[in-house]
Design a protein around this motif. Sequence first.
Motif, PDB file in Angstrom:
ATOM      1  N   HIS A  12      84.835 113.903 -88.125  1.00 29.94           N
ATOM      2  CA  HIS A  12      83.764 113.910 -89.213  1.00 29.94           C
ATOM      3  C   HIS A  12      84.689 114.849 -90.751  1.00 29.94           C
ATOM      4  O   HIS A  12      84.611 115.672 -90.777  1.00 29.94           O
ATOM      5  CB  HIS A  12      82.455 115.291 -89.332  1.00 29.94           C
ATOM      6  CG  HIS A  12      81.671 114.990 -90.029  1.00 29.94           C
ATOM      7  ND1 HIS A  12      81.827 114.317 -91.048  1.00 29.94           N
ATOM      8  CD2 HIS A  12      79.788 114.563 -89.783  1.00 29.94           C
ATOM      9  CE1 HIS A  12      80.028 114.025 -91.372  1.00 29.94           C
ATOM     10  NE2 HIS A  12      79.630 114.038 -90.687  1.00 29.94           N
ATOM     11  N   SER A  18      77.401 117.728 -93.279  1.00 35.67           N
ATOM     12  CA  SER A  18      76.845 117.264 -91.722  1.00 35.67           C
ATOM     13  C   SER A  18      76.099 117.773 -91.610  1.00 35.67           C
ATOM     14  O   SER A  18      75.687 119.003 -92.400  1.00 35.67           O
ATOM     15  CB  SER A  18      78.222 117.312 -91.729  1.00 35.67           C
ATOM     16  OG  SER A  18      77.226 117.099 -89.537  1.00 35.67           O
ATOM     17  N   VAL A  19      74.862 117.409 -91.635  1.00 34.50           N
ATOM     18  CA  VAL A  19      73.730 118.437 -90.852  1.00 34.50           C
ATOM     19  C   VAL A  19      73.530 118.135 -88.975  1.00 34.50           C
ATOM     20  O   VAL A  19      73.637 118.799 -88.880  1.00 34.50           O
ATOM     21  CB  VAL A  19      72.292 117.242 -91.242  1.00 34.50           C
ATOM     22  CG1 VAL A  19      71.147 118.300 -90.355  1.00 34.50           C
ATOM     23  CG2 VAL A  19      72.010 116.839 -92.343  1.00 34.50           C
ATOM     24  N   LEU A  70      78.498 107.252 -86.011  1.00 38.41           N
ATOM     25  CA  LEU A  70      78.440 106.186 -86.032  1.00 38.41           C
ATOM     26  C   LEU A  70      78.723 105.928 -87.905  1.00 38.41           C
ATOM     27  O   LEU A  70      78.103 105.756 -88.364  1.00 38.41           O
ATOM     28  CB  LEU A  70      77.461 105.561 -85.758  1.00 38.41           C
ATOM     29  CG  LEU A  70      77.182 104.188 -84.399  1.00 38.41           C
ATOM     30  CD1 LEU A  70      78.370 104.214 -83.511  1.00 38.41           C
ATOM     31  CD2 LEU A  70      76.315 103.568 -84.204  1.00 38.41           C
ATOM     32  N   TRP A  72      79.960 102.308 -89.324  1.00 39.38           N
ATOM     33  CA  TRP A  72      79.880 100.366 -88.995  1.00 39.38           C
ATOM     34  C   TRP A  72      80.188 100.085 -87.570  1.00 39.38           C
ATOM     35  O   TRP A  72      80.851 100.053 -87.453  1.00 39.38           O
ATOM     36  CB  TRP A  72      81.036 100.066 -89.428  1.00 39.38           C
ATOM     37  CG  TRP A  72      80.342 100.335 -90.916  1.00 39.38           C
ATOM     38  CD1 TRP A  72      81.093 101.059 -92.174  1.00 39.38           C
ATOM     39  CD2 TRP A  72      79.636  99.629 -91.872  1.00 39.38           C
ATOM     40  NE1 TRP A  72      80.668 100.782 -93.496  1.00 39.38           N
ATOM     41  CE2 TRP A  72      79.338 100.191 -93.120  1.00 39.38           C
ATOM     42  CE3 TRP A  72      78.119  98.822 -91.552  1.00 39.38           C
ATOM     43  CZ2 TRP A  72      78.223  99.790 -94.075  1.00 39.38           C
ATOM     44  CZ3 TRP A  72      77.238  98.168 -92.437  1.00 39.38           C
ATOM     45  CH2 TRP A  72      77.707  98.493 -94.077  1.00 39.38           C
ATOM     46  N   PHE A  73      78.916 101.330 -87.073  1.00 38.12           N
ATOM     47  CA  PHE A  73      78.752  99.950 -85.182  1.00 38.12           C
ATOM     48  C   PHE A  73      79.666 101.612 -84.511  1.00 38.12           C
ATOM     49  O   PHE A  73      80.248 100.393 -83.228  1.00 38.12           O
ATOM     50  CB  PHE A  73      77.758  99.050 -85.270  1.00 38.12           C
ATOM     51  CG  PHE A  73      76.682  99.047 -86.109  1.00 38.12           C
ATOM     52  CD1 PHE A  73      75.267  99.784 -85.319  1.00 38.12           C
ATOM     53  CD2 PHE A  73      76.599  98.408 -86.711  1.00 38.12           C
ATOM     54  CE1 PHE A  73      74.829  99.603 -86.606  1.00 38.12           C
ATOM     55  CE2 PHE A  73      75.638  98.368 -88.102  1.00 38.12           C
ATOM     56  CZ  PHE A  73      74.373  98.879 -87.816  1.00 38.12           C
ATOM     57  N   SER A 110      76.350 110.677 -83.102  1.00 42.50           N
ATOM     58  CA  SER A 110      74.965 110.372 -83.983  1.00 42.50           C
ATOM     59  C   SER A 110      74.775 109.084 -84.596  1.00 42.50           C
ATOM     60  O   SER A 110      75.948 109.001 -85.806  1.00 42.50           O
ATOM     61  CB  SER A 110      75.358 111.693 -84.926  1.00 42.50           C
ATOM     62  OG  SER A 110      75.729 111.947 -85.852  1.00 42.50           O
ATOM     63  N   TYR A 118      68.215  99.897 -82.753  1.00 37.29           N
ATOM     64  CA  TYR A 118      68.692  99.874 -81.230  1.00 37.29           C
ATOM     65  C   TYR A 118      68.210  99.303 -79.818  1.00 37.29           C
ATOM     66  O   TYR A 118      69.141  98.911 -79.559  1.00 37.29           O
ATOM     67  CB  TYR A 118      69.556 100.543 -81.324  1.00 37.29           C
ATOM     68  CG  TYR A 118      70.596 102.032 -82.561  1.00 37.29           C
ATOM     69  CD1 TYR A 118      71.596 100.871 -82.781  1.00 37.29           C
ATOM     70  CD2 TYR A 118      70.568 102.955 -82.963  1.00 37.29           C
ATOM     71  CE1 TYR A 118      72.407 100.818 -83.312  1.00 37.29           C
ATOM     72  CE2 TYR A 118      71.204 103.017 -84.387  1.00 37.29           C
ATOM     73  CZ  TYR A 118      72.256 102.151 -85.029  1.00 37.29           C
ATOM     74  OH  TYR A 118      73.022 102.714 -85.609  1.00 37.29           O
TER      75      TYR A 118
HETATM   76  C1  LIG Z   1      80.660 104.494 -93.777  1.00 41.78           C
HETATM   77  C2  LIG Z   1      79.659 104.847 -93.216  1.00 41.78           C
HETATM   78  C3  LIG Z   1      78.827 104.009 -91.810  1.00 41.78           C
HETATM   79  C4  LIG Z   1      77.711 104.150 -91.400  1.00 41.78           C
HETATM   80  N1  LIG Z   1      76.992 103.830 -90.554  1.00 41.78           N
HETATM   81  C5  LIG Z   1      76.275 103.909 -89.735  1.00 41.78           C
HETATM   82  C6  LIG Z   1      76.057 102.843 -88.758  1.00 41.78           C
HETATM   83  O1  LIG Z   1      76.546 101.654 -88.136  1.00 41.78           O
HETATM   84  N2  LIG Z   1      75.184 102.976 -87.682  1.00 41.78           N
HETATM   85  C7  LIG Z   1      74.538 103.989 -87.876  1.00 41.78           C
HETATM   86  O2  LIG Z   1      72.948 104.645 -87.342  1.00 41.78           O
HETATM   87  N3  LIG Z   1      74.203 105.203 -89.222  1.00 41.78           N
HETATM   88  C8  LIG Z   1      75.529 104.989 -89.686  1.00 41.78           C
HETATM   89  N4  LIG Z   1      75.987 105.789 -90.977  1.00 41.78           N
HETATM   90  C9  LIG Z   1      74.935 106.472 -91.022  1.00 41.78           C
HETATM   91  C10 LIG Z   1      75.471 107.925 -90.067  1.00 41.78           C
HETATM   92  O3  LIG Z   1      76.241 107.486 -88.715  1.00 41.78           O
HETATM   93  C11 LIG Z   1      74.827 109.291 -89.906  1.00 41.78           C
HETATM   94  O4  LIG Z   1      75.122 109.471 -92.174  1.00 41.78           O
HETATM   95  C12 LIG Z   1      75.500 110.348 -89.415  1.00 41.78           C
HETATM   96  O5  LIG Z   1      75.486 110.232 -87.967  1.00 41.78           O
HETATM   97  C13 LIG Z   1      74.860 111.442 -90.040  1.00 41.78           C
HETATM   98  O6  LIG Z   1      75.531 113.221 -89.160  1.00 41.78           O
HETATM   99  P1  LIG Z   1      76.208 114.054 -89.799  1.00 41.78           P
HETATM  100  O7  LIG Z   1      74.677 114.989 -90.753  1.00 41.78           O
HETATM  101  O8  LIG Z   1      76.416 114.752 -88.800  1.00 41.78           O
HETATM  102  O9  LIG Z   1      76.977 113.716 -90.927  1.00 41.78           O
HETATM  103  C14 LIG Z   1      77.075 105.440 -91.519  1.00 41.78           C
HETATM  104  C15 LIG Z   1      77.344 106.073 -92.331  1.00 41.78           C
HETATM  105  C16 LIG Z   1      78.737 106.308 -93.213  1.00 41.78           C
HETATM  106  C17 LIG Z   1      79.121 106.914 -94.401  1.00 41.78           C
END
Ligand SMILES: Cc1cc2nc3c(=O)[nH]c(=O)nc-3n(C[C@H](O)[C@H](O)[C@H](O)COP(=O)(O)O)c2cc1C
Length: 187
Positions: A12, A18-19, A70, A72-73, A110, A118
Amino acid sequence: MKSSKILVIVTHPDIHKSVISKRWLQELQENSDLVTIHQLHVRYPDGKIDVAAEQKLLLEHDTIILQFPLYWFSTPPLLKQWQDEVLTHGFAYGRGTEKLAGKRIGAAVSAGIKEVDYRQSGRYHYTLEELLRPLRVTIEYISAEYLPVFACYGIESGISEEELDTNAAHYLQYIRDLTPASCDIAD
Ligand SMILES: Cc1cc2nc3c(=O)[nH]c(=O)nc-3n(C[C@H](O)[C@H](O)[C@H](O)COP(=O)(O)O)c2cc1C
């Protein structure tokens, strides 16, 4: 020396903001008897991966979970770099040199987007399982066993403290169910 613990490789780029990953990490830290926690961004703030150290860590564990948000998938860039640099020919693959063969490797992921989006009938048409196929094939390519994915969706829609606690408890249960101690010794 071989550890009976599960190795959780946490990727991360900003764990403090992060949450979900932070909450999962906290749960793991409170159960350090079960897991070896390895945070890639903490260990390698400069992005220079110590390949020998990573390979040693992998060899010391039989079950490995890749925990990541995740992006960009796919996996965040440092985890992709880790795959490129650590899963080398002569270590992870190559005739007679598949040193990770038989290990169990899985993902705890996540996602910002909701689970309903999805679904095949949903907005993005592909399930998380489908999107993670490159990771799955990579794990199968190195003759390791791909474990069921643990996922938490919809973080961007907001998650209450209560939901966070429930999800973290489910994550811990997932980890517990993977521990060798929970296997039938008659196997
Ligand atoms: C660069 C970037 C790309 C992301 N791409 C996706 C994605 O493709 N699909 C998705 O569901 N979330 C996407 N997200 C959202 C993150 O997956 C989400 O904010 C993260 O899982 C939350 O977890 P955290 O609280 O630990 O940060 C993206 C976030 C960022 C910063």
